[in-house]
Design a protein around this motif. Structure first.
Motif, PDB file in Angstrom:
ATOM      1  N   PHE A  79      24.412  40.622 107.634  1.00 58.73           N
ATOM      2  CA  PHE A  79      24.415  39.292 107.029  1.00 58.73           C
ATOM      3  C   PHE A  79      23.666  39.293 105.708  1.00 58.73           C
ATOM      4  O   PHE A  79      22.884  40.199 105.431  1.00 58.73           O
ATOM      5  CB  PHE A  79      23.831  38.266 108.005  1.00 58.73           C
ATOM      6  CG  PHE A  79      22.538  38.652 108.685  1.00 58.73           C
ATOM      7  CD1 PHE A  79      21.333  38.628 108.003  1.00 58.73           C
ATOM      8  CD2 PHE A  79      22.535  39.022 110.033  1.00 58.73           C
ATOM      9  CE1 PHE A  79      20.145  38.948 108.647  1.00 58.73           C
ATOM     10  CE2 PHE A  79      21.349  39.360 110.683  1.00 58.73           C
ATOM     11  CZ  PHE A  79      20.148  39.317 109.982  1.00 58.73           C
ATOM     12  N   PRO A  80      23.882  38.244 104.878  1.00 59.90           N
ATOM     13  CA  PRO A  80      23.170  38.169 103.599  1.00 59.90           C
ATOM     14  C   PRO A  80      21.694  37.844 103.842  1.00 59.90           C
ATOM     15  O   PRO A  80      21.339  37.353 104.920  1.00 59.90           O
ATOM     16  CB  PRO A  80      23.835  36.986 102.878  1.00 59.90           C
ATOM     17  CG  PRO A  80      25.000  36.587 103.697  1.00 59.90           C
ATOM     18  CD  PRO A  80      24.811  37.120 105.071  1.00 59.90           C
ATOM     19  N   PRO A  81      20.838  38.078 102.831  1.00 56.78           N
ATOM     20  CA  PRO A  81      19.460  37.599 102.928  1.00 56.78           C
ATOM     21  C   PRO A  81      19.463  36.121 103.319  1.00 56.78           C
ATOM     22  O   PRO A  81      20.322  35.359 102.853  1.00 56.78           O
ATOM     23  CB  PRO A  81      18.914  37.809 101.513  1.00 56.78           C
ATOM     24  CG  PRO A  81      19.701  38.966 100.977  1.00 56.78           C
ATOM     25  CD  PRO A  81      21.081  38.788 101.562  1.00 56.78           C
ATOM     26  N   VAL A  82      18.543  35.723 104.186  1.00 49.48           N
ATOM     27  CA  VAL A  82      18.627  34.391 104.805  1.00 49.48           C
ATOM     28  C   VAL A  82      18.210  33.283 103.831  1.00 49.48           C
ATOM     29  O   VAL A  82      17.411  33.507 102.916  1.00 49.48           O
ATOM     30  CB  VAL A  82      17.782  34.336 106.095  1.00 49.48           C
ATOM     31  CG1 VAL A  82      18.239  35.423 107.052  1.00 49.48           C
ATOM     32  CG2 VAL A  82      16.299  34.464 105.801  1.00 49.48           C
ATOM     33  N   THR A  83      18.759  32.081 104.047  1.00 55.55           N
ATOM     34  CA  THR A  83      18.492  30.964 103.131  1.00 55.55           C
ATOM     35  C   THR A  83      18.301  29.638 103.872  1.00 55.55           C
ATOM     36  O   THR A  83      18.738  28.589 103.414  1.00 55.55           O
ATOM     37  CB  THR A  83      19.648  30.803 102.117  1.00 55.55           C
ATOM     38  OG1 THR A  83      20.877  30.631 102.840  1.00 55.55           O
ATOM     39  CG2 THR A  83      19.777  32.013 101.217  1.00 55.55           C
ATOM     40  N   GLY A  84      17.649  29.694 105.042  1.00 49.88           N
ATOM     41  CA  GLY A  84      17.425  28.459 105.798  1.00 49.88           C
ATOM     42  C   GLY A  84      16.229  27.680 105.270  1.00 49.88           C
ATOM     43  O   GLY A  84      15.673  27.967 104.216  1.00 49.88           O
ATOM     44  N   GLY A  85      15.820  26.688 106.041  1.00 50.26           N
ATOM     45  CA  GLY A  85      14.629  25.912 105.730  1.00 50.26           C
ATOM     46  C   GLY A  85      14.901  24.740 104.806  1.00 50.26           C
ATOM     47  O   GLY A  85      15.977  24.600 104.283  1.00 50.26           O
TER      48      GLY A  85
ATOM     49  N   PHE B  32       5.736  19.423 108.160  1.00 51.62           N
ATOM     50  CA  PHE B  32       6.551  19.651 106.968  1.00 51.62           C
ATOM     51  C   PHE B  32       7.984  19.266 107.301  1.00 51.62           C
ATOM     52  O   PHE B  32       8.499  19.616 108.364  1.00 51.62           O
ATOM     53  CB  PHE B  32       6.503  21.124 106.552  1.00 51.62           C
ATOM     54  CG  PHE B  32       7.499  21.464 105.481  1.00 51.62           C
ATOM     55  CD1 PHE B  32       7.180  21.292 104.147  1.00 51.62           C
ATOM     56  CD2 PHE B  32       8.772  21.932 105.807  1.00 51.62           C
ATOM     57  CE1 PHE B  32       8.108  21.580 103.154  1.00 51.62           C
ATOM     58  CE2 PHE B  32       9.703  22.225 104.816  1.00 51.62           C
ATOM     59  CZ  PHE B  32       9.362  22.051 103.490  1.00 51.62           C
ATOM     60  N   ILE B  33       8.637  18.572 106.393  1.00 57.50           N
ATOM     61  CA  ILE B  33      10.064  18.267 106.556  1.00 57.50           C
ATOM     62  C   ILE B  33      10.816  18.772 105.334  1.00 57.50           C
ATOM     63  O   ILE B  33      10.431  18.471 104.199  1.00 57.50           O
ATOM     64  CB  ILE B  33      10.307  16.751 106.720  1.00 57.50           C
ATOM     65  CG1 ILE B  33       9.664  16.268 108.018  1.00 57.50           C
ATOM     66  CG2 ILE B  33      11.805  16.444 106.731  1.00 57.50           C
ATOM     67  CD1 ILE B  33       9.858  14.790 108.268  1.00 57.50           C
ATOM     68  N   GLY B  34      11.849  19.571 105.542  1.00 58.48           N
ATOM     69  CA  GLY B  34      12.713  20.031 104.460  1.00 58.48           C
ATOM     70  C   GLY B  34      13.942  19.140 104.407  1.00 58.48           C
ATOM     71  O   GLY B  34      14.502  18.779 105.446  1.00 58.48           O
ATOM     72  N   GLN B  91      17.657  15.271 106.676  1.00 57.44           N
ATOM     73  CA  GLN B  91      16.571  16.172 107.080  1.00 57.44           C
ATOM     74  C   GLN B  91      17.185  17.496 107.562  1.00 57.44           C
ATOM     75  O   GLN B  91      18.177  17.486 108.285  1.00 57.44           O
ATOM     76  CB  GLN B  91      15.770  15.545 108.214  1.00 57.44           C
ATOM     77  CG  GLN B  91      15.235  14.164 107.874  1.00 57.44           C
ATOM     78  CD  GLN B  91      14.302  13.631 108.948  1.00 57.44           C
ATOM     79  OE1 GLN B  91      13.107  13.539 108.728  1.00 57.44           O
ATOM     80  NE2 GLN B  91      14.836  13.290 110.110  1.00 57.44           N
ATOM     81  N   ILE B  92      16.572  18.617 107.164  1.00 59.69           N
ATOM     82  CA  ILE B  92      17.062  19.932 107.608  1.00 59.69           C
ATOM     83  C   ILE B  92      16.138  20.536 108.659  1.00 59.69           C
ATOM     84  O   ILE B  92      16.579  21.059 109.670  1.00 59.69           O
ATOM     85  CB  ILE B  92      17.138  20.949 106.439  1.00 59.69           C
ATOM     86  CG1 ILE B  92      17.968  20.424 105.277  1.00 59.69           C
ATOM     87  CG2 ILE B  92      17.673  22.285 106.938  1.00 59.69           C
ATOM     88  CD1 ILE B  92      17.924  21.327 104.046  1.00 59.69           C
ATOM     89  N   VAL B  93      14.842  20.501 108.373  1.00 64.11           N
ATOM     90  CA  VAL B  93      13.905  21.240 109.217  1.00 64.11           C
ATOM     91  C   VAL B  93      12.615  20.444 109.384  1.00 64.11           C
ATOM     92  O   VAL B  93      12.191  19.744 108.463  1.00 64.11           O
ATOM     93  CB  VAL B  93      13.631  22.636 108.603  1.00 64.11           C
ATOM     94  CG1 VAL B  93      13.018  22.553 107.216  1.00 64.11           C
ATOM     95  CG2 VAL B  93      12.738  23.497 109.499  1.00 64.11           C
TER      96      VAL B  93
END
Lengths: 85, 152
Positions: A79-85, B32-34, B91-93
């Motif tokens: 998979f690609p480098p992750v980009t969550g958050g 924290f909220i993203g 909201q994501i996270v």
């Protein structure tokens, strides 16, 4: 004797595949050897897996490196480098 | 310590209330909220799709939470990460950390986010006027995670 190989996100789209089984053989003993085998398919495989900066590998849901050994039944994910958050 | 991956939205007040319920020893909660922004790298974003690797996501987030428990004295920690289709302002996270004092709570909250950003297998795809494209990982995120190896 097989590996289950999963592809995610940009890799899944570029390679046109989400999952495949790959038969194990003595030349597929490590992550590095699996990558070499996949690049050997040419086209998008060669391109997508050309640089280690472009993707990551996990074996059995843990981050792996080129030296990580492979055995029957392992789940390998690319998979690609992750980009969550 | 709780990790949840879900399509549904979350309610900060409710989650904090659950976290601190019947625990009078908690003196500090850092959260924290993203959020989904309507612009990224100068391009308008109309929609975001979050893909993940289910079998690994839970494991990776639990490993990060286990690491913060080792580093700091915490009463509890909560991570909620949404997946699927999201719109700007959504909201994501959510990361929330409870401790006796603020220092541990602030630091553990930031640590979880830094490692979530670099270790947890989520990928964002943005819809822009020029079409859909996968978000590129940023070097600054790797640097944020790396600085913790010098601390403590």
């Amino acid at each position: 004797m097989a590996l289950s190989v999963l592809y995610f996100a940009r890799l899944r789209e570029a390679l046109g595949m989400a999952q495949e089984d790959i038969a194990l053989n003595p030349k597929l003993a490590t992550v590095a050897e699996l990558l070499e085998y996949l690049r050997g398919r040419g086209g998008p495989w060669q391109e997508t897996l050309a640089s280690a900066r472009l993707f990551r590998v996990a074996v059995n849901q843990e981050m792996a490196d080129p030296a990580t050994p492979l055995k029957d039944g392992d789940e390998v994910a690319l998979f690609p480098p992750v980009t969550g958050g | 310590m709780t990790v949840r991956i879900q399509e549904a939205d979350f309610d900060l007040s409710q989650e904090i209330a659950n976290l601190r319920q019947a625990r009078p020893q908690i003196g500090a909660i850092a959260a924290f909220i993203g959020l989904v922004r309507d612009v990224n790298a100068g391009e308008a974003v109309s929609e975001l799709t979050l893909e993940h690797y289910p079998a690994m996501t839970q494991k990776a987030l639990e490993a990060i939470v286990a690491e913060v428990k080792q580093r700091w004295q915490l009463d509890d920690a909560l991570v909620i990460h949404r997946i699927g289709r999201l719109l700007p302002t959504d909201q994501i996270v959510l990361v929330a950390v409870a401790s006796s004092h603020r220092g541990a709570a602030f630091q553990a909250c930031e640590f979880i986010m830094d490692f979530l950003k670099t270790q947890a297998p989520f990928w964002k795809k943005e819809q822009t006027p020029a079409g859909a494209h996968w978000v590129e990982a940023r070097d600054s995120d790797a640097l944020s995670a790396a600085r913790w190896s010098d601390k403590k």
